[in-house]
Every structure is written in C-alpha cells, then in structure tokens.
Write a protein that holds these residues in place. Structure first.
Motif, PDB file in Angstrom:
ATOM      1  N   GLU A   1       1.306  -1.296   0.407  1.00  0.00           N
ATOM      2  CA  GLU A   1      -0.242  -0.263  -0.521  1.00  0.00           C
ATOM      3  C   GLU A   1       0.497   1.517   0.103  1.00  0.00           C
ATOM      4  O   GLU A   1       0.570   2.088  -0.561  1.00  0.00           O
ATOM      5  CB  GLU A   1      -0.842  -0.128   0.923  1.00  0.00           C
ATOM      6  CG  GLU A   1      -1.884  -0.938   1.185  1.00  0.00           C
ATOM      7  CD  GLU A   1      -3.087  -1.291   2.474  1.00  0.00           C
ATOM      8  OE1 GLU A   1      -2.578  -0.503   3.316  1.00  0.00           O
ATOM      9  OE2 GLU A   1      -4.013  -2.242   2.447  1.00  0.00           O
ATOM     10  N   GLU A   2       1.823   1.222   0.555  1.00  0.00           N
ATOM     11  CA  GLU A   2       2.530   2.595   0.943  1.00  0.00           C
ATOM     12  C   GLU A   2       3.340   2.256  -0.754  1.00  0.00           C
ATOM     13  O   GLU A   2       3.355   3.716  -1.168  1.00  0.00           O
ATOM     14  CB  GLU A   2       3.443   2.245   1.795  1.00  0.00           C
ATOM     15  CG  GLU A   2       3.061   2.743   2.731  1.00  0.00           C
ATOM     16  CD  GLU A   2       2.237   3.325   3.420  1.00  0.00           C
ATOM     17  OE1 GLU A   2       2.411   4.818   3.242  1.00  0.00           O
ATOM     18  OE2 GLU A   2       0.801   3.052   3.221  1.00  0.00           O
ATOM     19  N   ILE A   3       3.929   1.303  -0.990  1.00  0.00           N
ATOM     20  CA  ILE A   3       4.185   1.605  -2.645  1.00  0.00           C
ATOM     21  C   ILE A   3       3.420   2.267  -3.953  1.00  0.00           C
ATOM     22  O   ILE A   3       3.574   2.982  -4.109  1.00  0.00           O
ATOM     23  CB  ILE A   3       4.916   0.311  -3.220  1.00  0.00           C
ATOM     24  CG1 ILE A   3       6.245   0.252  -2.171  1.00  0.00           C
ATOM     25  CG2 ILE A   3       5.394   0.934  -4.438  1.00  0.00           C
ATOM     26  CD1 ILE A   3       6.364  -0.992  -2.611  1.00  0.00           C
ATOM     27  N   GLY A   4       2.292   1.636  -3.704  1.00  0.00           N
ATOM     28  CA  GLY A   4       0.657   2.384  -4.432  1.00  0.00           C
ATOM     29  C   GLY A   4       0.479   3.625  -4.407  1.00  0.00           C
ATOM     30  O   GLY A   4      -0.002   4.562  -4.827  1.00  0.00           O
ATOM     31  N   PHE A   5      -0.222   3.489  -3.292  1.00  0.00           N
ATOM     32  CA  PHE A   5      -0.445   5.259  -2.606  1.00  0.00           C
ATOM     33  C   PHE A   5       0.226   5.906  -2.280  1.00  0.00           C
ATOM     34  O   PHE A   5       0.075   7.325  -3.064  1.00  0.00           O
ATOM     35  CB  PHE A   5      -1.642   4.808  -1.262  1.00  0.00           C
ATOM     36  CG  PHE A   5      -2.451   4.322  -2.094  1.00  0.00           C
ATOM     37  CD1 PHE A   5      -3.323   4.425  -2.288  1.00  0.00           C
ATOM     38  CD2 PHE A   5      -2.653   2.724  -1.732  1.00  0.00           C
ATOM     39  CE1 PHE A   5      -4.861   4.160  -2.292  1.00  0.00           C
ATOM     40  CE2 PHE A   5      -4.547   2.083  -1.821  1.00  0.00           C
ATOM     41  CZ  PHE A   5      -5.723   2.663  -2.008  1.00  0.00           C
TER      42      PHE A   5
ATOM     43  N   LEU B   1      -2.606  16.532  -3.052  1.00  0.00           N
ATOM     44  CA  LEU B   1      -2.540  15.527  -3.031  1.00  0.00           C
ATOM     45  C   LEU B   1      -3.140  14.844  -2.356  1.00  0.00           C
ATOM     46  O   LEU B   1      -3.628  13.811  -2.602  1.00  0.00           O
ATOM     47  CB  LEU B   1      -1.147  15.250  -4.443  1.00  0.00           C
ATOM     48  CG  LEU B   1      -0.916  14.545  -4.490  1.00  0.00           C
ATOM     49  CD1 LEU B   1      -1.769  13.979  -5.932  1.00  0.00           C
ATOM     50  CD2 LEU B   1       0.351  14.296  -5.271  1.00  0.00           C
ATOM     51  N   ILE B   2      -1.727  15.219  -1.074  1.00  0.00           N
ATOM     52  CA  ILE B   2      -1.893  13.881  -0.212  1.00  0.00           C
ATOM     53  C   ILE B   2      -3.047  13.944   0.523  1.00  0.00           C
ATOM     54  O   ILE B   2      -3.685  12.739   0.593  1.00  0.00           O
ATOM     55  CB  ILE B   2      -1.071  14.656   0.747  1.00  0.00           C
ATOM     56  CG1 ILE B   2       0.493  14.878   0.766  1.00  0.00           C
ATOM     57  CG2 ILE B   2      -1.142  14.070   2.105  1.00  0.00           C
ATOM     58  CD1 ILE B   2       1.619  15.227   1.006  1.00  0.00           C
ATOM     59  N   VAL B   3      -4.162  14.577   0.280  1.00  0.00           N
ATOM     60  CA  VAL B   3      -5.400  14.743   1.575  1.00  0.00           C
ATOM     61  C   VAL B   3      -6.325  14.020  -0.019  1.00  0.00           C
ATOM     62  O   VAL B   3      -6.771  12.848   0.327  1.00  0.00           O
ATOM     63  CB  VAL B   3      -6.034  16.367   1.091  1.00  0.00           C
ATOM     64  CG1 VAL B   3      -7.059  15.933   1.404  1.00  0.00           C
ATOM     65  CG2 VAL B   3      -5.515  16.887   2.531  1.00  0.00           C
ATOM     66  N   LEU B   4      -6.125  14.175  -0.618  1.00  0.00           N
ATOM     67  CA  LEU B   4      -6.563  13.284  -1.947  1.00  0.00           C
ATOM     68  C   LEU B   4      -6.652  11.530  -2.390  1.00  0.00           C
ATOM     69  O   LEU B   4      -7.368  11.250  -2.694  1.00  0.00           O
ATOM     70  CB  LEU B   4      -6.782  13.998  -3.658  1.00  0.00           C
ATOM     71  CG  LEU B   4      -7.613  15.503  -3.474  1.00  0.00           C
ATOM     72  CD1 LEU B   4      -7.044  15.541  -4.996  1.00  0.00           C
ATOM     73  CD2 LEU B   4      -8.303  15.468  -3.277  1.00  0.00           C
ATOM     74  N   VAL B   5      -5.208  11.924  -1.699  1.00  0.00           N
ATOM     75  CA  VAL B   5      -4.653  10.151  -2.565  1.00  0.00           C
ATOM     76  C   VAL B   5      -4.899   9.823  -0.961  1.00  0.00           C
ATOM     77  O   VAL B   5      -5.439   8.367  -0.553  1.00  0.00           O
ATOM     78  CB  VAL B   5      -3.352  10.110  -2.155  1.00  0.00           C
ATOM     79  CG1 VAL B   5      -2.739   8.747  -2.465  1.00  0.00           C
ATOM     80  CG2 VAL B   5      -3.110  10.993  -4.014  1.00  0.00           C
TER      81      VAL B   5
ATOM     82  N   ALA C   1      -8.042   9.671   6.906  1.00  0.00           N
ATOM     83  CA  ALA C   1      -7.024  10.297   8.512  1.00  0.00           C
ATOM     84  C   ALA C   1      -5.404   9.468   8.467  1.00  0.00           C
ATOM     85  O   ALA C   1      -4.694  10.394   8.073  1.00  0.00           O
ATOM     86  CB  ALA C   1      -7.362  10.176   9.744  1.00  0.00           C
ATOM     87  N   SER C   2      -5.679   7.759   8.431  1.00  0.00           N
ATOM     88  CA  SER C   2      -4.548   7.459   8.279  1.00  0.00           C
ATOM     89  C   SER C   2      -3.154   7.762   6.968  1.00  0.00           C
ATOM     90  O   SER C   2      -2.407   8.208   7.124  1.00  0.00           O
ATOM     91  CB  SER C   2      -4.676   5.848   8.852  1.00  0.00           C
ATOM     92  OG  SER C   2      -5.171   5.913   9.996  1.00  0.00           O
ATOM     93  N   GLY C   3      -4.308   7.418   5.941  1.00  0.00           N
ATOM     94  CA  GLY C   3      -3.677   7.570   4.499  1.00  0.00           C
ATOM     95  C   GLY C   3      -3.791   9.502   4.672  1.00  0.00           C
ATOM     96  O   GLY C   3      -2.054   9.862   3.596  1.00  0.00           O
TER      97      GLY C   3
END
Length: 329
Positions: A167-171, A215-219, A244-246
């Motif tokens: 997930e960290e690589i993907g998102f 961008l960070i918020v949208l992702v 929130a975690s994302g």
C-alpha cells in the motif's frame, strides 16, 4: 516564548522515554512474529508449509514458478525486508536513534529529519491517537468500524504483514511520488526520479507545498475509500479512520520519505498484530479477545499518551518557530 521553552524541556524526558519504550516493543515484535507463525497453531488447519498460491487471497497470482512457495517463505521474505528497513531507521539518515534523542531529553527539541526511528515512533503514536479520536467520535454517532471477517488467522497475519509494503508503494510512492515529481522536478534522469520517489522532500525543490498537500489529502481520501470498497471491505466507519491515517502517512512520505511511511504502516499492522496473535496463542483465546487483554490495553495507553505528548511538542515547536521568525523580522 520562555514559558513554551520550559514546557518543551519538561516534556523532553517523558517523551524520550515513551519513544524508547515504543522502539523496544517494536524490536521485540520481530522474534514474536516468527514465533507465532512457526511455533504455534495460528493457522489451525494450515501452517507455514501451506502453498502460498492455494490461499484464496493469492490464488489468482499463480506465477508458475519452478519451485514451491509456502506461507512461511513469503512471511520470512517480508519479515526480512521489514527488519532491514527497521535497522536502517535506527541508524539513519543522519544520526542514530539515541544520538537524536539527546537534544530531545535536554530541550524537548529534535532535528526532525535527523533520525528515521524518532520520526517513526513519534508519528506512529500520533496516528494511533488520531485514529482513536476518529473511531470514538464516530461511535458516538453510532458508526462502527468493523474489520472484514478473517477465514484464517495465519492468512490474515500474512496479509496485514504484506499490506504496508504494497500500500505504501501503491498509494504513496506511485500516487503521490510520481505527481509530486512532475510538479517539482527541475531535471530528469532515472537516478533522480527514483531518489525523488524514495524521499521527495530531500531531493525535490519544493518551493510551494500547497499543491502537494492537496494531493496528499486526495490520495488519503482514496486510501480510505479503498478500505470500504475493494476486496473484503471494512464497515463504513473505516473510511474516515483510514482517510485520516492515509493523510498522515502521505505527509510522512512527502516530508521524510518512503522508509518512515512503510515502517509506521508496518507498526499499525504487523507490530500490533504480532502481539495480538502472541497473546491469543499463549492464552488460547481469539484474536478479537486478545485486543482486550491487559497487555494490549497497556500498549494502547502508552501509544495514546505518547501521541498526546508528541502532538503537543509538534504544536509548541511550530508556534515557537513562528514567534522566532517574527522576532527576527
């Protein structure tokens, strides 16, 4: 300003102690996870010798390899990767963990990008605190956060161990790193591209972070949506908590790099679940019951207290820096 400095100094020692305790617990989770997978009956009807591609979660990924891949093989590979990343976080990128804690002990201040593990333990506890606040708030309105049913505890443990890396690589690296590179890169080469994906803030000329923050918020919101809409989804309460975690993980990636983002995510998955499964197996109780065991409850209290202290120090440091810049003007 002097008063806030005194508060920073008074919080320095307990904050260092809390981060050190979390570090110790994280370190202990490595042998604990191995014990749970290879020395307990975690999988009931299957064990670590079970073929990986016969699991329902991996049945569509049969790569026709010339050798058999078992659950144990996959787990050891993931475990080794996390162990390497964790070791790197102890000693880098500039100073060691203990060396970086020294100014925190004396003044409550740290150089934010001096050591990965200080940032990891700090932001891990903040993430746990924010998640708890979101969950409790939602429960007050009758919105529950329930995980998908687990068919097999061993398979579940493998999946939660895999998730941080995937997930960290993907998102983060792909959905944030590539657009951020397109926004802020001043040159292009393969080496520069991958260095920027590894640590955007350290390698890109970020002159205005507003676009990156959007961008960070949208992702982050997309990350939350993925948890309730894909695969075997969580209940609807997971959306806000995962979003929130994302966002926190996205900021962590943008500010400090991929390594801290992966290890913090690893902390919320493998680290916590290794203790839960250990308690479950030792006491012969279900994993759900294990999360209410005194050991897990005590750990949660430590995380929450550390989160409060870490957040307080971040806020005080931020306002101190603002006041200092105003005085200099």
């Amino acid at each position: 300003m002097q008063e806030s400095n005194k508060i920073l100094q008074s919080l320095g020692i307990p904050h260092s102690a809390l981060l050190s305790v979390i570090f110790g617990m994280m370190l202990l989770s490595f042998p604990m996870g191995l014990f749970v997978v290879f020395n307990t009956d975690l999988g009931s009807d299957i064990n670590f010798d079970y073929p990986l591609f016969e699991l329902s979660s991996f049945s569509g990924l049969d790569l026709s390899l010339p050798f058999a891949v078992t659950i144990g093989d996959a787990f050891v590979l993931l475990w080794s990767l996390y162990a390497i990343l964790f070791a790197m976080s102890i000693f880098g990128p500039k100073n060691g963990f203990l060396q970086t804690l020294s100014p925190l002990l004396s003044s409550g201040k740290t150089v934010s990008d001096s050591n990965y593990l200080v940032s990891i333990t700090k932001w891990f506890s903040i993430l746990i605190l924010v998640s708890a606040i979101v969950t409790l708030t939602q429960e007050g309105f009758g919105i529950e956060t329930l995980p998908p049913p687990a068919d097999n505890d061993l398979e579940q443990f493998l999946l939660v161990t895999l998730a941080p890396l995937a997930e960290e690589i993907g998102f983060r690296a792909l959905l944030i790193g590539i657009p951020v590179f397109a926004l802020y890169a001043h040159k292009f080469s393969a080496k520069y591209f991958f260095k920027s994906l590894w640590n955007p803030n350290a390698n890109l000329h970020v002159y205005d972070s507003k676009k990156a923050l959007v961008l960070i918020v949208l992702v982050g919101i997309l990350f939350g949506f993925a948890h309730i809409a894909t695969g075997e989804p969580w209940s609807e309460g997971k959306f806000a908590q995962a979003s929130a975690s994302g966002i926190i993980l996205g900021w962590l990636y943008f500010r400090f790099g991929l390594l801290p983002a992966i290890v913090v995510h690893w902390g919320t998955n493998y680290f916590i679940f290794s203790y839960a499964h250990f308690v479950s197996q030792i006491n012969e109780i279900s994993v759900d019951e294990a999360f209410y065991h005194p050991l897990l409850n005590s750990m949660e209290v430590i995380f929450l207290i550390s989160g409060v202290v870490s957040l307080t120090l971040l806020i005080l440091t931020y306002f101190n820096s603002k006041k200092k810049s105003q005085l200099e003007i």
